[in-house]
Design a protein around this motif. Structure first.
Motif, PDB file in Angstrom:
ATOM      1  N   SER A 122      76.209  -8.951  74.408  1.00 44.75           N
ATOM      2  CA  SER A 122      76.777  -9.746  74.642  1.00 44.75           C
ATOM      3  C   SER A 122      75.300 -10.493  76.410  1.00 44.75           C
ATOM      4  N   ARG A 123      75.037  -9.565  75.946  1.00 48.01           N
ATOM      5  CA  ARG A 123      73.931  -9.721  77.643  1.00 48.01           C
ATOM      6  C   ARG A 123      72.263  -8.962  76.845  1.00 48.01           C
ATOM      7  N   ASN A 124      72.178  -9.092  75.591  1.00 50.61           N
ATOM      8  CA  ASN A 124      71.166  -9.031  75.438  1.00 50.61           C
ATOM      9  C   ASN A 124      70.387 -10.205  74.215  1.00 50.61           C
ATOM     10  N   ASP A 125      71.221 -10.592  74.378  1.00 55.48           N
ATOM     11  CA  ASP A 125      70.744 -12.402  73.512  1.00 55.48           C
ATOM     12  C   ASP A 125      71.206 -12.227  72.233  1.00 55.48           C
ATOM     13  N   VAL A 126      71.709 -11.040  71.137  1.00 51.26           N
ATOM     14  CA  VAL A 126      71.552 -10.407  70.035  1.00 51.26           C
ATOM     15  C   VAL A 126      72.057 -11.689  68.724  1.00 51.26           C
ATOM     16  N   LYS A 127      71.540 -12.147  67.780  1.00 53.86           N
ATOM     17  CA  LYS A 127      71.437 -13.597  66.950  1.00 53.86           C
ATOM     18  C   LYS A 127      72.152 -12.928  66.075  1.00 53.86           C
ATOM     19  N   GLU A 128      72.305 -11.744  65.332  1.00 56.58           N
ATOM     20  CA  GLU A 128      73.264 -11.364  64.208  1.00 56.58           C
ATOM     21  C   GLU A 128      73.995 -10.457  64.080  1.00 56.58           C
ATOM     22  N   ILE A 129      75.450 -10.324  63.987  1.00 53.17           N
ATOM     23  CA  ILE A 129      76.658  -8.919  64.132  1.00 53.17           C
ATOM     24  C   ILE A 129      77.255  -8.643  63.077  1.00 53.17           C
ATOM     25  N   LEU A 130      77.169  -7.893  62.576  1.00 48.32           N
ATOM     26  CA  LEU A 130      78.478  -7.830  61.298  1.00 48.32           C
ATOM     27  C   LEU A 130      78.495  -6.126  61.346  1.00 48.32           C
ATOM     28  N   LEU A 131      80.040  -6.318  61.004  1.00 51.32           N
ATOM     29  CA  LEU A 131      80.747  -5.809  61.801  1.00 51.32           C
ATOM     30  C   LEU A 131      82.229  -4.971  60.404  1.00 51.32           C
ATOM     31  N   GLU A 132      81.823  -4.092  59.830  1.00 48.78           N
ATOM     32  CA  GLU A 132      82.972  -3.628  58.937  1.00 48.78           C
ATOM     33  C   GLU A 132      83.187  -2.046  59.199  1.00 48.78           C
ATOM     34  N   LEU A 133      84.228  -1.585  59.641  1.00 50.58           N
ATOM     35  CA  LEU A 133      85.163  -0.416  60.095  1.00 50.58           C
ATOM     36  C   LEU A 133      85.921  -0.328  59.072  1.00 50.58           C
ATOM     37  N   GLY A 134      86.404   1.002  59.061  1.00 46.65           N
ATOM     38  CA  GLY A 134      87.336   1.823  58.362  1.00 46.65           C
ATOM     39  C   GLY A 134      88.517   0.910  58.162  1.00 46.65           C
ATOM     40  N   ASP A 135      88.831   1.316  57.034  1.00 49.43           N
ATOM     41  CA  ASP A 135      90.465   0.470  56.793  1.00 49.43           C
ATOM     42  C   ASP A 135      91.873   1.068  57.534  1.00 49.43           C
ATOM     43  N   CYS A 136      92.109   1.775  57.798  1.00 48.18           N
ATOM     44  CA  CYS A 136      92.940   2.271  58.846  1.00 48.18           C
ATOM     45  C   CYS A 136      93.973   1.758  59.299  1.00 48.18           C
ATOM     46  N   GLN A 137      92.474   0.900  60.129  1.00 47.80           N
ATOM     47  CA  GLN A 137      93.023   0.434  60.829  1.00 47.80           C
ATOM     48  C   GLN A 137      92.669  -1.112  61.154  1.00 47.80           C
ATOM     49  N   TRP A 138      92.768  -2.570  62.505  1.00 48.91           N
ATOM     50  CA  TRP A 138      92.417  -3.254  62.113  1.00 48.91           C
ATOM     51  C   TRP A 138      91.862  -3.027  63.434  1.00 48.91           C
ATOM     52  N   PHE A 139      90.197  -4.182  63.765  1.00 42.85           N
ATOM     53  CA  PHE A 139      89.972  -4.392  64.917  1.00 42.85           C
ATOM     54  C   PHE A 139      90.125  -5.433  65.827  1.00 42.85           C
ATOM     55  N   THR A 140      90.948  -5.321  67.042  1.00 44.91           N
ATOM     56  CA  THR A 140      90.449  -6.543  67.252  1.00 44.91           C
ATOM     57  C   THR A 140      89.335  -6.812  68.194  1.00 44.91           C
TER      58      THR A 140
END
Length: 416
Positions: A102-120
């Motif tokens: 967030s402090r580096n002006d990112v343009k694209e974020i794609l997050l797909e983590l493990g299915d054991c628990q959901w990520f908040t």
């Protein structure tokens, strides 16, 4: 000649070309180039796309450490940050990564983590003001009340994300440049979309409502629907016209793909006297698993194609089983409901699949052949339920007897 110094052609390439090479390597290989020579030690640290994918050689704790080190040593802007790691578990480090981004002006974020628990998703994600693309899988998303929107976001993809329909509506409305929206694996969602720059919409899941309120430049829609008992009960109690709510705010639609239950959804509240909507730009329609034993679903298809003057390609699959067929509605339906002056002036290609040879399937094909003056190909594929050769030959005979208004029209019967 063997003692002549060897030229390091790769190291002497222009920096822009070296960066182009590094960004195409897997991130671990890009980092490993630091051991090649002193010139290469920190070359990788300036790559703009950081993509971390499944790596069976890195256990969870080492992957977390690796990503943290890459971010700490990185220099310059980060355009893309992607994690696709099916075994990566939720941990506080992820929040710190997103804070860093967030402090580096990112343009694209794609997050797909493990299915054991959901990520908040942490609130700092909503401080990534330069985002143009956001894809989240198996996450909980709760925008803070002070969030004013992603002003540069063009692509939003939410897959199995815990978020309310009202929050989606609010989120979409404050992303003024949004062009592509994908929502998949949602349950009992009432969706109202107002997005003046939206061009592409992909929906999959259980939807109580789909209302395109303000989508003036929307050109392509794909919908896959599931039906639960709660959704069926909601439809039975609904009196509003889904057809009007869906097409009323999408005047520029060019391509429509509707999978199982979509025509059923459109038929809810679709009274025969309902004022028609003309889809002036619709050129391609694909509707799957249409029930030709349901008069309201047939009316949906007829209304759609008759009031789509630019329609060029039509593909429809049936869902009827002739062995359990129970057609009961008025046999004069086609004469009463199809205008005598109807002309599908632009229709060139029709593909009918999973056809059982039932009366109203064949009457629909007959209607198309009689009202498509420039039709070139009518392709018909029988249902798997039509096994006997006699049944298929009867379909072929009936098809060949139908009048064709187009002198170019060919009928192709495929038994494969």
């Amino acid at each position: 000649m063997d003692d002549a110094p060897k030229l390091d052609l790769v190291s002497n390439l222009p920096l822009s070309i070296i960066e182009s090479i590094l960004v195409r390597l897997p991130i671990r290989d890009a980092v490993r180039t630091s051991i090649l020579s002193s010139k290469w030690r920190y070359r990788w640290s300036g790559i703009t796309d950081l993509v971390f994918e499944d790596d069976r050689f890195l256990p969870n704790d080492k992957l977390i450490k690796f990503i943290t080190q890459v971010l700490l040593l990185h220099v310059g802007p980060i355009h893309k940050f992607q994690i696709t790691a099916s075994y990566l578990r939720t941990c506080p480090d992820i929040d710190q990564w997103i804070l860093f981004l967030s402090r580096n002006d990112v343009k694209e974020i794609l997050l797909e983590l493990g299915d054991c628990q959901w990520f908040t998703v942490p609130s700092c994600l909503f401080s990534c003001h330069k985002l143009t693309r956001l894809e989240l899988v198996r996450c909980e998303l709760h925008p803070p009340p002070t969030f004013k929107g992603f002003l540069h976001l063009k692509n939003l993809n939410l897959h199995q994300v815990s978020i309310t329909g009202g929050t989606i509506q609010s989120l979409v409305s404050i992303c003024p440049l949004l062009e592509c929206l994908t929502l998949s694996y949602f349950d009992s969602l009432a969706l109202f979309i107002s997005a003046p720059n939206l061009k592409y919409l992909f929906l999959e899941g259980e939807f109580k409502e789909i209302c395109l309120e303000n989508t003036p430049v929307l050109v392509s829609v794909t919908v896959s629907m599931y039906l639960s008992d709660d959704i069926v009960e909601h439809y039975e109690q609904s009196s509003s016209c889904n057809f009007i709510k869906f097409f009323g705010g999408a005047p520029s639609l060019e391509r429509l793909i509707g999978h199982i239950y979509f025509t059923k959804f459109l038929s809810i509240g679709n009274e025969l006297g309902c004022h028609p909507i003309t889809c002036h730009h619709l050129k391609n329609i694909e509707l799957y698993e249409v029930n030709f034993e349901d008069i309201k679903e047939i009316m949906v298809i007829l209304r759609l194609i008759i009031h789509s003057p630019d329609l060029e390609e039509l593909q429809i699959s049936g869902s009827s089983n002739p062995s359990v067929s129970s057609e009961v509605f008025d046999l004069d339906f086609w004469e009463n409901e199809c205008p005598s002056d109807c002309a599908l002036k632009c229709l060139k290609t029709v593909k009918m699949t999973d056809i059982s040879g039932l009366l109203h399937e064949m009457r629909f094909i007959k209607f198309l052949l009689e009202n498509s003056p420039i039709l070139e190909i009518m392709s018909v594929t029988p249902s798997v339920y039509v096994i006997e050769l006699e049944g298929r030959m009867h379909m072929v005979t009936e098809l060949l007897e139908f009048r064709r208004v187009s002198p170019l029209a060919r009928i192709k019967f495929s038994a494969d």
